[in-house]
Design an enzyme around this catalytic site. Structure first.
Site, PDB file in Angstrom:
ATOM      1  N   ASP A   1      -2.170  -2.823   6.970  1.00  0.00           N
ATOM      2  CA  ASP A   1      -3.185  -2.692   8.022  1.00  0.00           C
ATOM      3  C   ASP A   1      -3.325  -4.043   8.708  1.00  0.00           C
ATOM      4  OD1 ASP A   1      -4.758  -3.952   6.038  1.00  0.00           O
ATOM      5  OD2 ASP A   1      -5.908  -2.140   5.610  1.00  0.00           O
TER       6      ASP A   1
ATOM      7  N   GLU B   1       0.806  -1.288   1.852  1.00  0.00           N
ATOM      8  CA  GLU B   1      -0.600  -1.063   2.220  1.00  0.00           C
ATOM      9  C   GLU B   1      -0.910  -1.679   3.579  1.00  0.00           C
ATOM     10  OE1 GLU B   1      -3.357  -2.145  -0.914  1.00  0.00           O
ATOM     11  OE2 GLU B   1      -1.999  -1.443  -2.486  1.00  0.00           O
TER      12      GLU B   1
END
Ligand code: G3I
Length: 446
Positions: free
Chosen positions: A259, A257
């Protein structure tokens, strides 16, 4: 000082025979595939049209439904499933030759209201959970590459999270969920997934011990997902070592995930730092053989969870709100750029600065035929890392254009038998610093 420089150059020379090739390009999914990993993204299913769909399909080899497979989305009313939103993402992925990361079967968030509002005995909750896993993993049997079977099982200190599942069922719920998932879809790789486990520390130690315990019990855990919701400039130095220690347990690892958030506004300087951060996470995955791939949590700033959850922060993804690639895109592409293996059976080259004085230097390069056939002509290319200029060369025909240097054979040293070598030298000027080239590319031919 001079001796240290020469020693450093000599050490580096050993590494220079492996030649990184062409500049980074795209699409990212192809670059990643060529390096043996996948590059994926989370998507919002109902945005999969127009330019958003084009980027999702062109650039990514794997899709993760950001919300569409969560329990509240697929079973809003008890016993009545709505697969439509999840189906849409899976169908899109299949239409574009992409894998699917299923996210997520058992998580304490985004549970249906009927479940959180109900009162259940431990047995009832266990059955509801395993029935849900069986239904969803069964529905997508053979179509999901990886399942996040259990998401975020741990508290910050690495102990079992006191979620509805952990508090009511204890750690055994994890084994039950994995066994149900394996029975429903024997080919999907089954992952445990969590955040803040990227660095070696209390929480990742807890995950490490949990995985060991589960494997010892024969629980079918295939992989560990490291979410990697990172803060600008804070990629953990221990990321690669941490991935490796999990891989050494005998499981796959993946960044699931990714970011990199920053305070707004995002300046050019911050975006440059972000480029380096994205690149270093991708490099850490590439460095660990069992790292299956990297998934970014949304590819455009217009589809990121960050501004909603961290007011004043954002710009966390690799495309801006108008779908223009940001420096982070180049960071990923650069990290994924192809590496040409050390020219097997052709030639290798070493380079060392042998003398250096104020403003000037002498360097010596040796090219060797590493093949089994005679070499008929050769060329060595490199880039001057600090703008050094070559002023004179011997035993080679050398030209420099800007920072790019090309050195070719002369008639008398064009042909090299197997194992044979040719040495050439040069004088040059420098100012500031005089680092040796980071790569030399040697090719055969006239
Ligand atoms: O669908 C409703 C919409 O009808 C309503 O108008 C709107 C108003 O707020 O809310 C919409 O639901 C939101 C949903 O995302 C879909 O956009 C929820 O409020 C919002 O809370 C939810 O956030 C999601 C979050 O998980 C919830 O925990 C994010 O999109 C999603 O990206 C995020 O993903 C998680 C991973 O699953 C696990 N790891 C952490 C990661 C980031 O939090």
């Amino acid at each position: 000082m001079l001796r240290r420089l020469i020693a450093a150059a000599a050490l580096l020379a050993a590494a220079l025979t492996a030649a990184p090739a062409a500049a980074a390009g795209g699409p990212l999914r192809d670059l990643a595939e060529a390096r043996g990993i996948y590059l994926g993204t989370a998507v919002t299913g109902d945005r999969l049209t127009g330019g958003y769909a084009d980027v999702a399909a062109d650039q990514f080899g794997s899709l993760t439904p950001g919300n569409e497979m969560k329990w509240d989305a697929v079973e809003p009313t008890r016993g009545s499933h709505d697969w439509s939103r999840a189906d849409r993402v899976v169908a899109f992925a299949e239409a574009h030759g992409q894998r699917v990361r299923g996210h997520t079967l058992v998580w304490h968030n985004q549970l249906p209201g009927w479940l959180t509002g109900g009162t259940w005995t431990a047995d009832q909750l266990r059955t509801l959970m395993t029935d849900h896993v069986t239904a969803e993993a069964g529905r997508y049997k053979g179509r999901v590459d990886h399942w996040d079977v259990v998401n975020e099982p741990l508290a910050e200190d690495g102990t079992l999270r006191r979620s509805v599942f952990g508090a009511t069922l204890g750690e055994s719920y994890i084994a039950d969920a994995f066994r149900a998932a394996r029975a429903a879809d024997p080919t999907a790789k089954l992952y445990l997934n969590d955040y803040s486990i990227e660095a070696v520390g209390a929480k990742s130690d807890g995950m490490y011990d949990l995985v060991k315990r589960l494997l010892a019990q024969g629980v079918p855990v295939d992989g560990v997902g490291f979410q990697a919701h990172l803060i600008l400039g804070q990629v953990p130095a221990s990321l690669e070592a941490n991935l490796r220690r999990f891989a050494d347990l005998g499981v796959d690892v993946a960044i699931t995930e990714l970011d990199v958030r920053t305070t707004l506004p995002a300046t050019a300087e911050k975006l440059d730092r972000q480029k380096a951060d994205y690149a270093s996470v991708v490099r850490a995955c590439l460095a660990v053989t069992r790292c299956a791939g990297v998934t970014v949590w949304g590819f455009t700033d217009s589809d990121s969870w960050i501004p909603d959850f961290f007011p004043g922060q954002g710009a966390a993804t690799l495309y801006d709100e108008d779908l223009y690639p940001k420096p982070a895109y180049d960071g990923i592409a650069g990290a994924l750029a192809p590496v040409t293996p050390p020219a097997p059976g052709v030639c290798s080259v070493t380079y060392a600065v042998t003398q250096q004085w104020a403003g000037g230097y002498t360097a010596q390069a040796t090219l060797r035929n590493t093949g089994t056939a005679p070499l008929d002509g050769w060329t060595v290319r490199w880039s001057q890392p600090a703008g050094q200029r070559v002023t004179q060369a011997w035993n080679t025909a050398l030209t420099q254009s800007g920072t790019e240097v090309t050195a070719s054979h002369l008639p008398y040293n064009a042909t090299l038998p197997p194992g044979g070598s040719a040495a050439f030298g040069l004088n040059g000027t420098w100012s500031g610093t005089n680092p040796p080239p980071t790569s030399l590319i040697c090719t055969s031919g006239t």
